[in-house]
Design a protein around this motif. Sequence first.
Motif, PDB file in Angstrom:
ATOM      1  N   SER A  34       0.844  -1.196   0.000  1.00 35.49           N
ATOM      2  CA  SER A  34       0.000   0.000   0.000  1.00 35.49           C
ATOM      3  C   SER A  34       0.884   1.253   0.000  1.00 35.49           C
ATOM      4  N   LYS A  35       0.241   2.391  -0.232  1.00 32.44           N
ATOM      5  CA  LYS A  35       0.949   3.669  -0.217  1.00 32.44           C
ATOM      6  C   LYS A  35       1.615   3.904   1.137  1.00 32.44           C
ATOM      7  N   ARG A  36       0.916   3.602   2.198  1.00 30.83           N
ATOM      8  CA  ARG A  36       1.449   3.823   3.549  1.00 30.83           C
ATOM      9  C   ARG A  36       2.721   3.007   3.788  1.00 30.83           C
ATOM     10  N   VAL A  37       2.701   1.739   3.415  1.00 34.35           N
ATOM     11  CA  VAL A  37       3.879   0.891   3.604  1.00 34.35           C
ATOM     12  C   VAL A  37       5.002   1.331   2.657  1.00 34.35           C
ATOM     13  N   ARG A  38       4.648   1.687   1.421  1.00 31.07           N
ATOM     14  CA  ARG A  38       5.652   2.186   0.467  1.00 31.07           C
ATOM     15  C   ARG A  38       6.370   3.402   1.034  1.00 31.07           C
ATOM     16  N   GLU A  39       5.616   4.335   1.613  1.00 34.70           N
ATOM     17  CA  GLU A  39       6.224   5.535   2.196  1.00 34.70           C
ATOM     18  C   GLU A  39       7.121   5.183   3.379  1.00 34.70           C
ATOM     19  N   HIS A  40       6.725   4.200   4.165  1.00 32.04           N
ATOM     20  CA  HIS A  40       7.560   3.744   5.286  1.00 32.04           C
ATOM     21  C   HIS A  40       8.867   3.143   4.769  1.00 32.04           C
ATOM     22  N   ILE A  41       8.785   2.311   3.748  1.00 29.71           N
ATOM     23  CA  ILE A  41       9.981   1.693   3.173  1.00 29.71           C
ATOM     24  C   ILE A  41      10.895   2.771   2.596  1.00 29.71           C
ATOM     25  N   TRP A  42      10.331   3.734   1.873  1.00 23.97           N
ATOM     26  CA  TRP A  42      11.147   4.794   1.273  1.00 23.97           C
ATOM     27  C   TRP A  42      11.808   5.650   2.358  1.00 23.97           C
ATOM     28  N   ALA A  43      11.134   5.861   3.478  1.00 27.80           N
ATOM     29  CA  ALA A  43      11.745   6.592   4.594  1.00 27.80           C
ATOM     30  C   ALA A  43      12.974   5.848   5.103  1.00 27.80           C
ATOM     31  N   GLN A  44      12.936   4.518   5.117  1.00 24.62           N
ATOM     32  CA  GLN A  44      14.091   3.719   5.513  1.00 24.62           C
ATOM     33  C   GLN A  44      15.250   3.934   4.534  1.00 24.62           C
ATOM     34  N   VAL A  45      14.922   4.019   3.243  1.00 22.10           N
ATOM     35  CA  VAL A  45      15.948   4.276   2.226  1.00 22.10           C
ATOM     36  C   VAL A  45      16.548   5.664   2.435  1.00 22.10           C
ATOM     37  N   GLU A  46      15.706   6.667   2.629  1.00 20.93           N
ATOM     38  CA  GLU A  46      16.191   8.037   2.854  1.00 20.93           C
ATOM     39  C   GLU A  46      17.114   8.112   4.064  1.00 20.93           C
ATOM     40  N   GLU A  47      16.767   7.384   5.099  1.00 15.75           N
ATOM     41  CA  GLU A  47      17.550   7.399   6.336  1.00 15.75           C
ATOM     42  C   GLU A  47      18.893   6.682   6.180  1.00 15.75           C
ATOM     43  N   GLY A  48      18.953   5.643   5.355  1.00 16.21           N
ATOM     44  CA  GLY A  48      20.141   4.803   5.311  1.00 16.21           C
ATOM     45  C   GLY A  48      20.975   4.855   4.053  1.00 16.21           C
ATOM     46  N   ILE A  49      20.646   5.698   3.083  1.00 15.72           N
ATOM     47  CA  ILE A  49      21.326   5.653   1.786  1.00 15.72           C
ATOM     48  C   ILE A  49      22.769   6.153   1.836  1.00 15.72           C
ATOM     49  N   GLU A  50      23.107   7.020   2.773  1.00 13.93           N
ATOM     50  CA  GLU A  50      24.460   7.589   2.903  1.00 13.93           C
ATOM     51  C   GLU A  50      24.917   8.184   1.573  1.00 13.93           C
ATOM     52  N   ASP A  51      26.032   7.698   0.992  1.00 14.42           N
ATOM     53  CA  ASP A  51      26.571   8.269  -0.246  1.00 14.42           C
ATOM     54  C   ASP A  51      26.035   7.587  -1.501  1.00 14.42           C
ATOM     55  N   GLY A  52      25.129   6.648  -1.339  1.00 13.88           N
ATOM     56  CA  GLY A  52      24.577   5.934  -2.489  1.00 13.88           C
ATOM     57  C   GLY A  52      23.453   6.707  -3.149  1.00 13.88           C
ATOM     58  N   ASN A  53      22.771   6.042  -4.063  1.00 18.57           N
ATOM     59  CA  ASN A  53      21.605   6.644  -4.698  1.00 18.57           C
ATOM     60  C   ASN A  53      20.546   5.576  -4.894  1.00 18.57           C
ATOM     61  N   ALA A  54      19.309   6.040  -5.078  1.00 14.88           N
ATOM     62  CA  ALA A  54      18.193   5.116  -5.186  1.00 14.88           C
ATOM     63  C   ALA A  54      17.105   5.703  -6.067  1.00 14.88           C
ATOM     64  N   VAL A  55      16.307   4.818  -6.606  1.00 14.29           N
ATOM     65  CA  VAL A  55      15.096   5.208  -7.325  1.00 14.29           C
ATOM     66  C   VAL A  55      13.984   4.262  -6.887  1.00 14.29           C
ATOM     67  N   ILE A  56      12.795   4.809  -6.748  1.00 17.76           N
ATOM     68  CA  ILE A  56      11.619   4.014  -6.416  1.00 17.76           C
ATOM     69  C   ILE A  56      10.577   4.267  -7.493  1.00 17.76           C
ATOM     70  N   ALA A  57       9.927   3.218  -7.947  1.00 17.32           N
ATOM     71  CA  ALA A  57       8.842   3.331  -8.923  1.00 17.32           C
ATOM     72  C   ALA A  57       7.674   2.487  -8.439  1.00 17.32           C
ATOM     73  N   TRP A  58       6.461   2.997  -8.654  1.00 21.57           N
ATOM     74  CA  TRP A  58       5.282   2.274  -8.224  1.00 21.57           C
ATOM     75  C   TRP A  58       4.144   2.510  -9.218  1.00 21.57           C
ATOM     76  N   ARG A  59       3.206   1.569  -9.218  1.00 23.07           N
ATOM     77  CA  ARG A  59       2.048   1.647 -10.102  1.00 23.07           C
ATOM     78  C   ARG A  59       1.175   2.822  -9.698  1.00 23.07           C
ATOM     79  N   SER A  60       0.642   3.513 -10.704  1.00 29.31           N
ATOM     80  CA  SER A  60      -0.183   4.683 -10.463  1.00 29.31           C
ATOM     81  C   SER A  60      -1.279   4.757 -11.522  1.00 29.31           C
ATOM     82  N   GLY A  61      -2.298   5.540 -11.266  1.00 26.98           N
ATOM     83  CA  GLY A  61      -3.405   5.686 -12.194  1.00 26.98           C
ATOM     84  C   GLY A  61      -3.205   6.775 -13.231  1.00 26.98           C
ATOM     85  N   ASN A  62      -1.990   7.283 -13.390  1.00 29.66           N
ATOM     86  CA  ASN A  62      -1.743   8.336 -14.372  1.00 29.66           C
ATOM     87  C   ASN A  62      -1.585   7.758 -15.783  1.00 29.66           C
ATOM     88  N   GLU A  63      -1.320   8.620 -16.748  1.00 30.31           N
ATOM     89  CA  GLU A  63      -1.174   8.195 -18.146  1.00 30.31           C
ATOM     90  C   GLU A  63      -0.088   7.143 -18.337  1.00 30.31           C
TER      91      GLU A  63
END
Length: 98
Positions: A34-63
């Motif tokens: 769900s969106k709530r869990v996705r945001e929690h997981i991404w917060a973990q990435v933001e907190e722990g990424i240090e000098d690395g980089n990341a991208v997150i992609a998820w299904r959406s109702g847009n074009e």
Amino acid sequence: MLVIVLENAPPRLRGRLAVWLLEIRAGVYVGNYSKRVREHIWAQVEEGIEDGNAVIAWRSGNEAGFEFMTLGANRRVGVDFDGVQLVSFHPEVGGSDG
């Protein structure tokens, strides 16, 4: 569907993501949350990424059918172009001028 790709991430962050997501290739994690869990997981990435980089992609109702966000230094960066998310490239640092 949720996809996270990490580059140069600390092992503890990779292990943390493996608790929630399936690592189908080195640094590539997938799951379906769900969106709530996705945001929690991404917060973990933001907190722990240090000098690395990341991208997150998820299904959406847009074009496009998906949305994405990036984190950390990378030549590719998401940009909004009239409501459509595209990828822009920054020039290489230290590249030749000719």
